[in-house]
Design an enzyme around this catalytic site. Structure first.
Site, mmCIF file in Angstrom:
data_model
loop_
_atom_site.group_PDB
_atom_site.id
_atom_site.type_symbol
_atom_site.label_atom_id
_atom_site.label_comp_id
_atom_site.label_asym_id
_atom_site.label_seq_id
_atom_site.Cartn_x
_atom_site.Cartn_y
_atom_site.Cartn_z
ATOM 1 N N LYS A 1 0.795 -1.225 -0.009
ATOM 2 C CA LYS A 1 -0.042 0.064 0.057
ATOM 3 C C LYS A 1 0.880 1.247 -0.042
ATOM 4 C CE LYS A 1 -3.831 -2.321 2.315
ATOM 5 N NZ LYS A 1 -4.497 -2.502 3.492
ATOM 6 N N GLN B 1 -4.745 -1.264 9.722
ATOM 7 C CA GLN B 1 -4.622 -2.636 9.018
ATOM 8 C C GLN B 1 -5.284 -3.703 10.135
ATOM 9 O OE1 GLN B 1 -3.562 -3.262 6.076
ATOM 10 N NE2 GLN B 1 -4.265 -5.476 6.340
ATOM 11 N N ASP C 1 -11.183 2.967 4.283
ATOM 12 C CA ASP C 1 -11.630 1.830 4.175
ATOM 13 C C ASP C 1 -13.242 1.316 4.179
ATOM 14 O OD1 ASP C 1 -10.031 -0.383 3.988
ATOM 15 O OD2 ASP C 1 -9.476 -0.582 5.893
#
Ligand code: NAD
Length: 297
Positions: free
Chosen positions: A54, A98, A121
């Site tokens: 990422k 994460q 997200d």
């Protein structure tokens, strides 16, 4: 019939190119550089690989990347303090924590501490509600990538029968919401569903997010259907090596489907590209700038 292969790698490369062009315009015309902060707690090897990837792609498209690696024994208060700091940092437009987090940390509490406008997200409860009610939301990256590919390969989705296999909060449920928004007739099937093969075989669109290797055989697929395989499963081969497979039995399904995503090289590459897209979208919204077409649902 042999299906058209939906090349997620190429699709993601095109999307990243579009994102990079928009970022360069944001910098040139408005003096703004989108910034993505990624928070990793602990040392889960798979998470470390994702976070590295990422960060690399964030920089490649011209954004600022801020990585925060915290020890596995980080306290909830410590993590929340960092999130608060990122929420108020004007250089940070997107925040990603994460998952999974170590067991002593409350995932829902942590995710809901993120400023919803920076929740790239799309897991914050506000974004879940906005998506479910058809309002402007940050949309979860994996289903967003699936939707983009479906729109490209099917054209209008209106009126099509879509079956989503799996009801997780990160894939199945938001996928169903997005398909509903595009006027599909949506059925969500799961581990307790009866007549699953029969339901899948009525679908013009199948999205498989089950987490079981080769779960969907070609014989369940309606001829000509579009099949999106979200699953990533590692299986052992006879010779002691392993390989990645999806939730769909690709070899038999591709003989029946009209179009299908491979694993690897299908949904996976689109997920990170959509994270970058969401960060650009969040940046544009924060600065009240027009959002580029095609980066969100
Ligand atoms: P999950 O375990 O949270 O959910 C799986 C869902 O499948 C559940 O809702 C369950 O009801 C359903 N299910 C399980 N067994 C079933 C059965 N026998 N019949 C019907 N339904 C069944 O998983 P998830 O987080 O949604 O992920 C699903 C898969 O997608 C995993 O392989 C994961 O690795 C992969 N994934 C890939 C990406 C990507 O970027 N490509 C992103 C997220 C998840």
């Amino acid at each position: 019939m042999t299906a058209q292969i939906i090349d997620g790698k190429a699709f993601a490369a095109t999307l990243r190119e579009k994102i990079a062009q928009h970022i360069s315009r944001l910098k040139q015309d408005h003096g703004v550089t989108p910034g993505l902060a990624v928070v990793l707690v602990g040392e889960d090897p798979a998470s470390q690989v994702y976070v590295r990837s990422k960060g690399k792609q964030t920089v490649e498209v011209g954004m600022n990347s801020y990585e925060h690696k915290l020890p596995a024994d980080t306290t909830e208060a410590g993590l929340l303090a960092l999130i608060h700091q990122l929420n108020t940092d004007p250089a940070v437009h997107g925040i990603l924590v994460q998952l999974p987090l170590p067991a002593h940390l409350d995932e829902a509490l942590v995710i809901n501490a993120i400023d919803p406008t920076k929740d790239v997200d799309g897991f914050h409860i506000s974004n879940v509600g906005l998506l479910a009610t058809g309002q402007k939301a940050m949309v979860p990256c994996t289903p967003l990538g699936c939707l983009m590919m479906l729109r490209e390969y099917c054209g209008s989705l209106s009126g099509l029968n879509a079956v989503v296999i799996g009801r997780s909060n990160i894939v199945g449920k938001p996928m169903a919401q997005l398909l509903l928004r595009d006027s599909c007739t949506v059925t969500v099937v799961h581990s307790r569903t009866r007549n699953l093969p029969e339901i899948v075989s009525s679908a013009d669109i199948v999205v498989a997010a089950v987490g079981r290797p080769l779960f969907v055989p070609g014989e369940w697929i309606k001829p000509g259907a579009t099949v999106i395989d979200v699953g990533i499963n590692r299986i052992e081969q006879g010779d002691g090596t392993t390989r990645l497979v999806g939730d769909v039995d690709y070899d038999t399904a591709k003989e029946v489907a009209g179009a299908i995503t491979p694993v690897p090289g299908g949904v996976g590459p689109m997920t990170i590209a959509c994270l970058l897209a969401n960060t650009v979208t969040a940046c544009c919204r924060t600065h009240s700038l027009s959002e580029p077409n095609g980066l969100t649902a």
